[in-house]
Design an enzyme around this catalytic site. Structure first.
Site, short mmCIF file in Angstrom:
data_model
loop_
_atom_site.label_atom_id
_atom_site.label_comp_id
_atom_site.label_asym_id
_atom_site.label_seq_id
_atom_site.Cartn_x
_atom_site.Cartn_y
_atom_site.Cartn_z
CG ASP A 281 -1.86 -1.19 1.19
OD1 ASP A 281 -2.16 -1.67 0.09
OD2 ASP A 281 -2.29 -1.62 2.28
CB ALA A 282 3.92 2.13 1.85
CD GLU A 283 6.55 -1.35 -2.91
OE1 GLU A 283 7.71 -1.60 -3.22
OE2 GLU A 283 5.65 -2.20 -2.86
CE1 TYR A 284 -2.83 2.39 -6.63
CE2 TYR A 284 -3.53 3.52 -4.63
CZ TYR A 284 -3.74 3.19 -5.96
OH TYR A 284 -4.84 3.68 -6.61
CG ASP A 285 -0.71 5.60 -0.03
OD1 ASP A 285 -0.77 5.47 1.20
OD2 ASP A 285 -1.70 5.53 -0.77
CG LEU B 284 -10.87 23.60 21.07
CD1 LEU B 284 -9.50 23.94 20.51
CD2 LEU B 284 -10.73 22.64 22.24
CD GLU C 108 -2.42 19.85 20.17
OE1 GLU C 108 -2.16 18.96 21.00
OE2 GLU C 108 -3.05 19.66 19.11
CE LYS D 147 -8.72 27.29 17.88
NZ LYS D 147 -9.15 27.54 16.52
CG ASP E 286 -6.91 30.33 10.78
OD1 ASP E 286 -8.05 29.83 10.91
OD2 ASP E 286 -6.72 31.52 10.49
CD GLU F 233 -8.30 23.03 11.71
OE1 GLU F 233 -8.83 22.13 12.40
OE2 GLU F 233 -8.76 24.17 11.62
CE1 TYR G 38 -8.51 18.35 16.26
CE2 TYR G 38 -7.47 19.71 14.58
CZ TYR G 38 -8.60 19.23 15.21
OH TYR G 38 -9.82 19.62 14.77
CE LYS H 11 -5.87 19.31 21.60
NZ LYS H 11 -5.56 18.61 20.37
CE LYS I 197 -9.12 32.06 18.12
NZ LYS I 197 -10.55 31.98 17.99
CB CYS J 67 -38.28 50.66 16.33
SG CYS J 67 -37.79 49.40 15.14
CB CYS K 180 -41.94 48.81 13.62
SG CYS K 180 -41.51 48.82 15.37
CB CYS L 19 -37.89 47.67 18.90
SG CYS L 19 -39.47 47.66 18.05
CB CYS M 185 -40.97 45.38 15.15
SG CYS M 185 -39.34 45.91 14.57
S1 IVH Z 1 -8.59 20.00 19.51
C1 IVH Z 1 -12.42 18.25 21.09
N1 IVH Z 1 -6.35 20.87 18.50
O1 IVH Z 1 -9.98 24.54 16.35
C2 IVH Z 1 -11.73 19.45 20.62
N2 IVH Z 1 -8.36 21.70 17.59
O2 IVH Z 1 -11.87 26.22 17.77
C3 IVH Z 1 -11.13 19.28 19.32
N3 IVH Z 1 -8.08 23.26 15.75
O3 IVH Z 1 -12.82 22.64 15.62
C4 IVH Z 1 -10.23 20.33 18.99
N4 IVH Z 1 -5.88 23.21 15.71
O4 IVH Z 1 -10.87 22.50 13.99
C5 IVH Z 1 -7.68 20.94 18.46
N5 IVH Z 1 -4.29 21.54 17.68
C6 IVH Z 1 -5.61 21.59 17.63
C7 IVH Z 1 -6.28 22.40 16.70
C8 IVH Z 1 -7.67 22.44 16.72
C9 IVH Z 1 -6.95 23.72 15.15
C10 IVH Z 1 -9.44 23.67 15.39
C11 IVH Z 1 -10.42 22.53 15.30
C12 IVH Z 1 -11.57 22.91 16.19
C13 IVH Z 1 -11.36 24.37 16.35
C14 IVH Z 1 -11.96 24.85 17.66
#
Ligand code: IVH
Length: 703
Positions: free
Chosen positions: A51-55, A101, A134, A136, A138, A191, A243, A307, A331, A425, A428, A443, A449
């Site tokens: 499978d790895a070779e296929y991938d 989260l 860890e 987060k 985006d 993600e 994650y 976590k 954040k 308002c 209305c 209002c 309204c």
């Molecule tokens: S844990 C049960 N770890 O952030 C909780 N989420 O604002 C699962 N996200 O919906 C989330 N990096 O899409 C976790 N290192 C990370 C993340 C992460 C990005 C996103 C994830 C989640 C959103 C929540």
């Protein structure tokens, strides 16, 4: 057989070393070879290579195509990733919900988080808590299911319960086969994102081809992943990090970090920046370091996730609403920018709340053009001292509505104008009132309204309520204006009325037969709804998703709920009102809002008309088989083996209803140490009183 699958020397050259002609030849060769393996694997069930070779072959094909997009052939293996579904994406019900989260912005929020964890678990101050920190990412979250080590299904988060089926799209990004010691069933969560360099390259290509330019890597990733035609996804350079996980059939680890290392060994990409820490100071240090490092990372991050590392603690902590109690997102500070206030307007919300909004000279903040910022209420306007024409600093954080942070008083010219809060308002013209002790002005128009009515309808069809696809803000406004939809039940009679109308909606500008049929279909799909969604959809003040769930869980059927709400209106002394208040989590404010709604004859009327159109499903108790399912339990006194919150969460997950007060309906009172009046009342009423030990024995062995 050796011959058939032998590789030529060119196959060893990295894609960037190939000339265009060599690339074309190599792609042709790969297409043929992959097709032969596919036939061997799928039709004869007898693969010739691992499978790895296929991938690796598929990945090489993709890498060359990314370098030479003009060489992508109609019959390229990257295009043969299954047929695109004809109509939108299929739906996938997650075997375990995909949660989101809770957010934190300051050190204090992190301190509070850890304090809550300590309290919930009943840990003393000296006990060490391992916290896995860890980045987060985006991007877009996904869930991918493997059975016997083979990728079988991929889904987006969707509403957390039901996501979109993006199996074919994810297949082009994730490993199709796992290595090593994989379990029978494994769902990984993570993600999908686009790296900065790939994003820039994609936009260059898009521009050259006269196609849409993406605003930021996240949008580009979303636009690339959510393609009905998975061959487009295959051509885009998407990456991912795993994650977490959902369903796992065998899992032998005790810590989050160990599971992540295991997933990595199975073949998944996991983030290398994970770090195990054990104090607020250390997580803050990690946070600051990563904030500094952020510009050098090849992908976007919008904060740090902390976590609780121990999985037995994660399990005990469980979830609140849609987020785990064992994790939090820290954040990064919101991005700020300066601009000018061109006007201040007010908006009317669903419950009549009047919100002043600053209309801004458009400005890009963090990759998004902002032209409005909320001013919240009159107090906030006074606090900021904001005037029309002012230079202001605005900020946005994630999906939060942009806010005004400060006013640059030095930039004033004297031409700025004071904002006068309206007395009526704007829609209305009913009086705007502000109750004593309340910051929000409202209002008083209610049903007259149109702004409130339209907002209520928008809420009714929104994602967490009836979730009617194709009936969004714009459509609701249009149908309202045309007087086609005035009440929720009108939505469900739309198709019938359209059949009898002289001009069908399909003849309106912007509509066609296909889109109208699709709209009717999505309306019909929602004629059956859960009780909690139904209650939430009504848009009653103070009844958000959580309160709606509490009510649904308590009353189980729509009829029982309605009857109880009407009865609760007879007075605060009534048994029905007392029962409503006894639901843990429902306070007087919420109870009163509920009762007030049912006191209005027109609300009851409109509810009945709606019920003639839709079917409300009975609420399901989470665990029907546990010995305490459906039982009403009251905890009192100091518990020694678990905290009160933990006891409550556990009981609820077993299907029990936890009540705050003892009545004749109570099944069990669980009495810890130092109990008081509740125990006495239970004894008077003949309710069974259990010690903490007896309770644990009763629920022992149930999960
Ligand atoms: S844990 C049960 N770890 O952030 C909780 N989420 O604002 C699962 N996200 O919906 C989330 N990096 O899409 C976790 N290192 C990370 C993340 C992460 C990005 C996103 C994830 C989640 C959103 C929540």
């Amino acid at each position: 057989m050796e011959d058939l699958f032998s590789t030529v020397d060119m196959a060893n050259l990295p894609p960037e070393k190939l000339t265009k002609q060599e690339a074309a030849d190599e792609l042709a060769r790969l297409a043929k070879e992959i097709a032969q393996h596919d036939a061997a694997y799928y039709q004869k069930d007898a693969p010739h290579i691992s499978d790895a070779e296929y991938d690796e072959l598929r990945q090489r094909n993709q890498a060359i195509e990314l370098r030479f997009p003009e060489l992508v052939q109609e019959d390229s293996p990257s295009k043969k990733v299954g047929a695109a579904p004809a109509e939108g994406f299929g739906k996938v019900t997650h075997s375990q919900p995909m949660l989101s989260l809770a957010n934190a912005f300051f050190q204090e929020d992190i301190e509070d988080f850890l304090e809550r964890v300590r309290r919930f678990l009943g840990l003393n101050d000296n006990e060490e808590i391992e916290i896995l920190a860890e980045p987060k990412i985006d991007g877009l979250s996904f869930s991918a299911r493997y059975e016997q080590g083979v990728f079988v299904q991929g889904a987006t988060r969707g509403d957390g319960t039901i996501g979109e089926d993006i199996t074919q799209n994810l297949r082009t990004i994730l490993p199709n086969n796992l290595h090593g010691d994989f379990p029978d069933v494994l769902e990984v969560r993570g993600e999908v994102y686009m790296a900065h360099e790939d994003f820039l390259k994609l936009n260059e290509q898009q521009e050259a081809a006269g196609k849409k330019i993406f605003a930021n890597p996240r949008n580009a990733a979303a636009g690339s992943l959510r393609q009905l035609d998975a061959s487009i996804t295959a051509q885009r350079a998407l990456r991912y990090f795993v994650y977490g996980w959902g369903e796992v059939s065998q899992q032998k680890f005790g810590r989050q970090q160990e599971v992540i290392a295991w997933l990595n060994a199975l073949g998944f990409v996991t983030n290398p920046l994970l770090e195990n820490t054990n104090s607020v100071e250390k997580v803050m240090e990690y946070y600051r370091n990563l904030y500094e490092q952020r510009p050098e990372l090849s992908y976007d991050i919008d904060g740090i996730v902390y976590k609780i590392n121990r999985l037995d603690w994660q399990e005990r902590l469980g979830n609140v609403a849609r987020s785990p109690r064992w994790a939090i997102a820290h954040k990064f500070p919101a991005e700020q920018a300066k601009t000018i206030v061109e006007a201040i307007d007010v908006q009317v919300g669903r419950t009549g709340a009047i919100t002043p909004v600053a209309r801004l000279k458009p400005i890009t903040v963090g990759g998004v053009v902002v032209s409005n910022a909320t001013l919240h209420n009159a107090d906030e306007i006074a606090r900021l001292g904001i005037k029309i024409g002012d230079h202001v600093t605005i900020q946005r954080a994630g999906d939060v509505i942009p806010q005004v942070v400060s006013v640059d008083v030095d930039a004033r010219t004297g031409k700025e104008k004071e904002f006068v809060f309206p007395e009526v308002c704007p829609v209305c013209h009913s009086h705007i009132t502000r109750e004593e002790g309340e910051v929000v002005a409202r209002c008083s128009g209610g049903l007259v309204c149109s702004a409130q009515m339209v907002e209520s309808l928008k809420h009714f069809v929104s994602r967490n309520a009836f979730d009617i696809e194709g009936l969004g803000t714009k459509q609701i406004e249009l149908f309202w204006e045309k007087e086609y939809i005035k009440t929720p039940s009108d939505i469900f009679t739309l198709e019938e009325r359209d059949k009898q109308a002289l001009t069908s909606i399909s003849n309106w500008p912007g509509f066609g037969k296909k889109s109208v049929d699709k709209l009717f279909e999505s309306i019909n799909l929602r004629r059956t709804i859960s009780l909690s969604r139904f209650i939430y959809a009504l848009g009653i003040r103070h009844i958000g998703q959580e309160n709606a769930k509490l009510l649904a869980r308590n009353y189980i059927t729509c009829a029982a709920w309605k009857e109880a709400m009407v009865a609760a209106g007879k007075g605060k002394e009534s048994a029905a009102y007392q029962e409503l208040l006894s639901i843990d989590g429902i306070g007087e404010k919420v109870a009163d809002a509920m009762v007030d709604f049912f006191k209005e004859e027109h609300n009851v009327q409109s509810l009945e008309t709606l019920l003639a159109q839709v079917q409300v499903e009975d609420a399901q108790l989470p665990q029907q088989h546990s010995p305490v399912a459906g039982k009403i339990v009251v905890f009192t006194g100091t518990l020694t083996r678990m905290t009160r919150n933990e006891a409550k969460a556990r009981a609820e997950s077993l299907g029990a209803k936890v009540s705050g007060s003892v009545s004749a309906k109570t099944d069990y009172v669980v009495a810890g140490e130092a109990t008081g009046s509740k125990r006495k009342k239970a004894e008077e009423l003949g309710v069974l009183v259990l010690s903490e030990e007896a309770w644990l024995e009763l629920i022992d062995g149930t999960e």
